[in-house]
Design a protein around this motif. Structure first.
Motif, mmCIF file in Angstrom:
data_model
loop_
_atom_site.group_PDB
_atom_site.id
_atom_site.type_symbol
_atom_site.label_atom_id
_atom_site.label_comp_id
_atom_site.label_asym_id
_atom_site.label_seq_id
_atom_site.Cartn_x
_atom_site.Cartn_y
_atom_site.Cartn_z
ATOM 1 N N TYR A 8 0.815 -1.208 0.000
ATOM 2 C CA TYR A 8 0.000 0.000 0.000
ATOM 3 C C TYR A 8 0.852 1.263 0.000
ATOM 4 O O TYR A 8 0.317 2.362 -0.053
ATOM 5 C CB TYR A 8 -0.918 0.025 1.217
ATOM 6 C CG TYR A 8 -2.235 -0.663 1.002
ATOM 7 C CD1 TYR A 8 -3.155 -0.147 0.107
ATOM 8 C CD2 TYR A 8 -2.556 -1.823 1.675
ATOM 9 C CE1 TYR A 8 -4.371 -0.769 -0.100
ATOM 10 C CE2 TYR A 8 -3.773 -2.451 1.481
ATOM 11 C CZ TYR A 8 -4.676 -1.917 0.590
ATOM 12 O OH TYR A 8 -5.871 -2.526 0.377
ATOM 13 N N GLY A 9 2.154 1.127 0.107
ATOM 14 C CA GLY A 9 2.996 2.312 0.142
ATOM 15 C C GLY A 9 2.913 3.055 1.457
ATOM 16 O O GLY A 9 3.194 4.250 1.520
ATOM 17 N N VAL A 10 2.509 2.352 2.521
ATOM 18 C CA VAL A 10 2.429 2.981 3.837
ATOM 19 C C VAL A 10 3.840 3.247 4.343
ATOM 20 O O VAL A 10 4.728 2.414 4.187
ATOM 21 C CB VAL A 10 1.668 2.062 4.812
ATOM 22 C CG1 VAL A 10 1.704 2.613 6.207
ATOM 23 C CG2 VAL A 10 0.249 1.876 4.350
ATOM 24 N N THR A 11 4.054 4.423 4.893
ATOM 25 C CA THR A 11 5.381 4.747 5.436
ATOM 26 C C THR A 11 5.199 5.327 6.837
ATOM 27 O O THR A 11 4.089 5.489 7.313
ATOM 28 C CB THR A 11 6.105 5.775 4.550
ATOM 29 O OG1 THR A 11 5.201 6.824 4.261
ATOM 30 C CG2 THR A 11 6.613 5.161 3.275
ATOM 31 N N TRP A 63 -5.335 3.923 -5.308
ATOM 32 C CA TRP A 63 -5.801 5.288 -5.049
ATOM 33 C C TRP A 63 -5.048 6.311 -5.888
ATOM 34 O O TRP A 63 -5.629 7.282 -6.346
ATOM 35 C CB TRP A 63 -5.663 5.617 -3.556
ATOM 36 C CG TRP A 63 -6.868 5.238 -2.778
ATOM 37 C CD1 TRP A 63 -7.737 4.226 -3.078
ATOM 38 C CD2 TRP A 63 -7.361 5.857 -1.595
ATOM 39 N NE1 TRP A 63 -8.725 4.182 -2.134
ATOM 40 C CE2 TRP A 63 -8.527 5.155 -1.218
ATOM 41 C CE3 TRP A 63 -6.928 6.927 -0.821
ATOM 42 C CZ2 TRP A 63 -9.261 5.506 -0.085
ATOM 43 C CZ3 TRP A 63 -7.663 7.263 0.307
ATOM 44 C CH2 TRP A 63 -8.825 6.561 0.666
ATOM 45 N N THR A 96 -4.244 6.193 4.339
ATOM 46 C CA THR A 96 -5.705 6.119 4.347
ATOM 47 C C THR A 96 -6.203 5.097 3.331
ATOM 48 O O THR A 96 -7.251 4.483 3.526
ATOM 49 C CB THR A 96 -6.297 7.505 4.051
ATOM 50 O OG1 THR A 96 -5.602 8.467 4.846
ATOM 51 C CG2 THR A 96 -7.745 7.565 4.404
ATOM 52 N N ALA A 97 -5.439 4.898 2.256
ATOM 53 C CA ALA A 97 -5.832 3.895 1.268
ATOM 54 C C ALA A 97 -5.870 2.505 1.884
ATOM 55 O O ALA A 97 -6.621 1.642 1.442
ATOM 56 C CB ALA A 97 -4.869 3.932 0.084
ATOM 57 N N CYS A 111 -3.896 14.783 3.073
ATOM 58 C CA CYS A 111 -4.445 13.686 2.282
ATOM 59 C C CYS A 111 -5.155 14.236 1.042
ATOM 60 O O CYS A 111 -5.020 13.698 -0.050
ATOM 61 C CB CYS A 111 -5.402 12.896 3.156
ATOM 62 S SG CYS A 111 -6.080 11.458 2.383
ATOM 63 N N MET A 133 8.046 -1.118 -3.361
ATOM 64 C CA MET A 133 7.158 -0.039 -2.929
ATOM 65 C C MET A 133 6.982 0.984 -4.050
ATOM 66 O O MET A 133 7.953 1.452 -4.630
ATOM 67 C CB MET A 133 7.755 0.638 -1.699
ATOM 68 C CG MET A 133 6.756 1.372 -0.865
ATOM 69 S SD MET A 133 7.562 2.231 0.468
ATOM 70 C CE MET A 133 6.994 1.295 1.856
ATOM 71 N N LEU A 134 5.726 1.274 -4.333
ATOM 72 C CA LEU A 134 5.423 2.367 -5.259
ATOM 73 C C LEU A 134 5.172 3.588 -4.392
ATOM 74 O O LEU A 134 4.131 3.699 -3.769
ATOM 75 C CB LEU A 134 4.182 2.028 -6.095
ATOM 76 C CG LEU A 134 3.659 3.126 -7.006
ATOM 77 C CD1 LEU A 134 4.564 3.316 -8.203
ATOM 78 C CD2 LEU A 134 2.261 2.820 -7.462
ATOM 79 N N PHE A 140 -2.201 10.046 2.459
ATOM 80 C CA PHE A 140 -3.020 9.530 1.356
ATOM 81 C C PHE A 140 -2.853 8.020 1.241
ATOM 82 O O PHE A 140 -3.829 7.272 1.143
ATOM 83 C CB PHE A 140 -2.574 10.233 0.070
ATOM 84 C CG PHE A 140 -3.352 9.869 -1.156
ATOM 85 C CD1 PHE A 140 -4.580 10.460 -1.405
ATOM 86 C CD2 PHE A 140 -2.858 8.960 -2.063
ATOM 87 C CE1 PHE A 140 -5.286 10.142 -2.539
ATOM 88 C CE2 PHE A 140 -3.573 8.633 -3.201
ATOM 89 C CZ PHE A 140 -4.787 9.226 -3.444
ATOM 90 N N TYR A 141 -1.604 7.573 1.281
ATOM 91 C CA TYR A 141 -1.351 6.145 1.109
ATOM 92 C C TYR A 141 -1.746 5.362 2.351
ATOM 93 O O TYR A 141 -2.161 4.206 2.256
ATOM 94 C CB TYR A 141 0.126 5.928 0.739
ATOM 95 C CG TYR A 141 0.421 6.471 -0.631
ATOM 96 C CD1 TYR A 141 0.183 5.703 -1.756
ATOM 97 C CD2 TYR A 141 0.865 7.770 -0.811
ATOM 98 C CE1 TYR A 141 0.400 6.206 -3.018
ATOM 99 C CE2 TYR A 141 1.092 8.282 -2.065
ATOM 100 C CZ TYR A 141 0.854 7.494 -3.169
ATOM 101 O OH TYR A 141 1.047 8.002 -4.413
ATOM 102 N N TRP A 158 -0.632 -2.257 -4.493
ATOM 103 C CA TRP A 158 -1.958 -1.758 -4.132
ATOM 104 C C TRP A 158 -1.941 -0.248 -4.002
ATOM 105 O O TRP A 158 -2.991 0.393 -4.081
ATOM 106 C CB TRP A 158 -2.403 -2.380 -2.817
ATOM 107 C CG TRP A 158 -2.656 -3.831 -2.930
ATOM 108 C CD1 TRP A 158 -2.792 -4.533 -4.091
ATOM 109 C CD2 TRP A 158 -2.794 -4.775 -1.868
ATOM 110 N NE1 TRP A 158 -3.007 -5.860 -3.816
ATOM 111 C CE2 TRP A 158 -3.010 -6.040 -2.463
ATOM 112 C CE3 TRP A 158 -2.761 -4.686 -0.488
ATOM 113 C CZ2 TRP A 158 -3.178 -7.186 -1.704
ATOM 114 C CZ3 TRP A 158 -2.948 -5.824 0.257
ATOM 115 C CH2 TRP A 158 -3.156 -7.066 -0.345
ATOM 116 N N ALA A 159 -0.786 0.321 -3.763
ATOM 117 C CA ALA A 159 -0.716 1.769 -3.638
ATOM 118 C C ALA A 159 -1.221 2.453 -4.901
ATOM 119 O O ALA A 159 -1.689 3.584 -4.855
ATOM 120 C CB ALA A 159 0.721 2.192 -3.346
#
Lengths: 432, 183
Positions: free
Chosen positions: A255-258, B112, A401-402, A430, B54-55, A398-399, B108-109
């Protein structure tokens, strides 16, 4: 879902035998029997429930449409955009320096970090990253880390208030007030500082800042430890945080969460440590990581990061060298006010910089810093004029919250609030 | 390290897929042909020496007046090797031409961020599971970040009664079952 539809009935059937006796003891009362019968026939229809965008128990304007079966969330749609105000579009018609007030309002809980992140992106494109005076770098680190503490505190005490811990909320608010006083001391504004400049910061720290800082940190540490004592052994808090809202490591990465959310899922990725920018390699600090990936893990990571940020600030206050706070380059930095008023060169330079903006050579750059919620990136494209051709902010919220949708599916409705709170979604960032 | 990303990529894909590579102010960049995007991205993600898991960001640049007009920009990061890469793909404008393959099956990034790119720039991401507006409201006409959209353009917030009715977004979404078995 079948197991959940007749939950009450199943439990009753397990506890009582077919004649309605509990382990051969008391018979079921008639009212109990009627209830068991009713529970067996209880219709469970799927329902669509709307939370937000303005919900009293959620911080941030986000709308979550839930498809629920009883208390169980079967599907969710997270809708953002309620704070969208065209940040990028505005940037395209502003000079590079005029963007600072806009980035203040991205993550309005830690504006200093945004200021620094954006300034660094433009500096990267200008090729002056190595020419920034060291004192300016230290000041950026100090104010940035103070902002980070405020950011994490906000996340923690706001989500505690949503769980009913109002005392912790007031303690946290007082602690944040102390931090804001520090930032107000430096920049003149409590919330929207616009303090950084391309090439440095706007002015030096105030006199006696170091002592004030130490004094305030003592108080903040006291409040933080009070909050910890209040909640960390609290049964209600633990029940609602532990094992709720689990975000597995692989999903978080995908998800690109950081930021704290990724570190709460067991990945030790911190831009300050992995790609030390500014002067972060001069400090001794740890990157806290928690493995569980639940609300509690994210809470613990944030609590520990508060302490680590305080450590960084204290080291920086000792190490900070004297010197100028902005680059000595008339094409980039505004001249001193006395020169603007007293010399024709100063006035012309001032006029050109304000009206035309800093001429940034054509090209593109992606600069990344560790914001309050994770990797805060700025992708800037210049066409050689004084205004950006494109100025994209990579918003960590943003990422994060996705990933909310995946985290709340399968949870109860009541869990949405603590899960969402633990992500620290900042609407301004966001939705931009 | 940084050099080897582009070299490794070149080993897997020829000049027909990788149109151009460059390095500017420390950022590595690869311009990829649109038709080869998915295979290049797959290589970037799954090759052990690249491992871009990671994207970090996806956005679009509108070069109005140039051909191709749009440039979709991906920023990739590898947690294992701590390296970054910017992948750019040119997308021409015009009806039926303004499309690109969705990478939401790889990261999945992208779900959105592709929705955002569609919303603000009007690029059709083919194969996206749920392509609808995200920041703007459903009734909004046009794509605000395009360079030919006026900066002070205003639109009514509420749909006019004579406008063509659209499905209610909430009902449409919730009746639509998502395939979440990506990857």
């Amino acid at each position: 879902m079948a197991a959940n539809t007749d939950n009450v009935a199943t439990r009753l059937a397990e506890t009582y035998d077919s004649s309605g006796r509990q382990a051969g003891e008391l018979p079921l009362s008639p009212s109990m029997e009627a209830f068991a019968e009713e529970a067996r026939r209880l219709p469970t229809e799927e329902m669509i429930v709307n939370m937000g965008p303005s919900h009293p128990a959620m911080h941030g304007t986000v709308r979550v449409v839930l498809r629920i079966d009883g208390e169980l969330i079967k599907d969710a749609d997270v809708q953002i955009g309620y704070l969208h105000r065209g940040f990028e579009k505005e940037c395209e018609s502003s000079t590079w320096s005029q963007i600072f007030p806009y980035v203040d309002r991205l993550n309005y809980v830690s504006p200093m970090l945004n200021n620094v992140g954006f300034a660094m992106a433009v500096e990267k494109l200008l090729g002056i990253t190595d020419d920034i005076p060291e004192r300016a770098e230290y000041i950026r680190v100090i104010v940035g880390e103070i902002s980070r503490i405020a950011d994490h505190l906000t996340c923690i005490f706001a989500s505690l208030a949503e769980l009913g811990g109002l005392t912790a909320f007031f303690y946290g608010n007082r602690a944040r007030e102390h931090l804001w006083e520090l930032l107000e001391d430096v920049s003149g504004a409590r919330l929207t500082h616009s303090y950084a400049r391309i090439g440095g910061v706007s002015w030096d720290l105030t006199e006696g800042f170091e002592d004030k800082c130490r004094e305030k940190f003592k108080k903040v540490r006291g409040y933080v430890s009070d909050i910890r004592k209040l909640v960390e052994r609290n049964r209600i808090f633990l029940d609602r945080m532990e094992g709720v809202g689990v975000l597995p490591m692989a999903d978080a990465i995908s998800y690109g969460v950081t930021g704290p959310c990724l570190r709460g899922s067991g990945v030790a990725y911190d831009v300050r440590k992995d790609h030390p920018y500014s002067v972060y390699d001069h400090f001794d600090f740890d990157v806290p990581v928690a493995d569980a990936g639940d609300n509690l893990a994210r809470y613990l990571v944030r609590i520990e990061e508060i302490e680590q940020s305080a450590r960084i600030v204290e080291q920086a206050l000792v190490q900070i060298p004297p010197g100028p706070v902005i680059i000595d380059d008339p094409i980039i930095a505004l001249p001193a006010k006395r020169e603007v008023y007293n010399s024709i060169e100063g006035m012309i330079a001032h006029f050109k910089l304000i009206m035309d903006g800093i001429r940034v050579p054509p090209g593109e750059a992606y600069s990344y810093t560790e914001g309050g919620n994770g990797e805060l990136g700025f992708y800037v494209v210049s066409d050689g004029s004084g205004r950006p051709y494109k100025c994209r902010c990579r918003p960590p919220s943003f990422y994060t919250t996705a990933a909310l949708r995946q985290m709340i599916i399968g949870a109860n409705i009541a869990d949405v609030v603590p899960i969402f709170g633990s992500l620290n979604m900042i609407g301004g960032e966001c939705d931009r | 390290m940084a050099e080897s990303v582009l070299t490794t990529l070149h080993k897997h894909h020829g000049d027909d897929a990788i149109l151009q590579t460059a390095s500017y102010v420390g950022d590595e960049m690869a311009l990829v042909e649109r038709a080869h995007l998915l295979s290049v991205m797959q290589t970037l993600r799954d090759t052990p020496s690249l491992a871009f898991n990671m994207l970090t960001d996806l956005t679009v640049v509108d070069w109005l007046g140039q051909d191709p007009r749009f440039e979709v920009v991906y920023h990739l990061y590898s947690l294992a090797h701590k390296h970054r890469l910017r992948v750019k793909v040119g997308v021409p404008e015009g009806e039926g031409e303004c499309w690109i393959d969705s990478v939401s099956g790889l990261w999945w990034a992208a779900n959105w961020s592709e929705r955002e790119a569609y919303d603000l720039y009007g690029i059709d991401f083919r194969g996206h599971p749920d392509l609808r507006r995200i920041l703007m409201y459903e009734e909004f006409v046009g794509h605000p970040l395009r360079k030919d959209y006026p900066q002070n353009g205003r639109q009514p917030l509420i749909r006019r009664p004579d406008a063509v009715p659209t499905d209610d977004q909430t009902t449409r979404l919730l009746t639509h079952s998502h395939d979440r078995s990506v990857r």
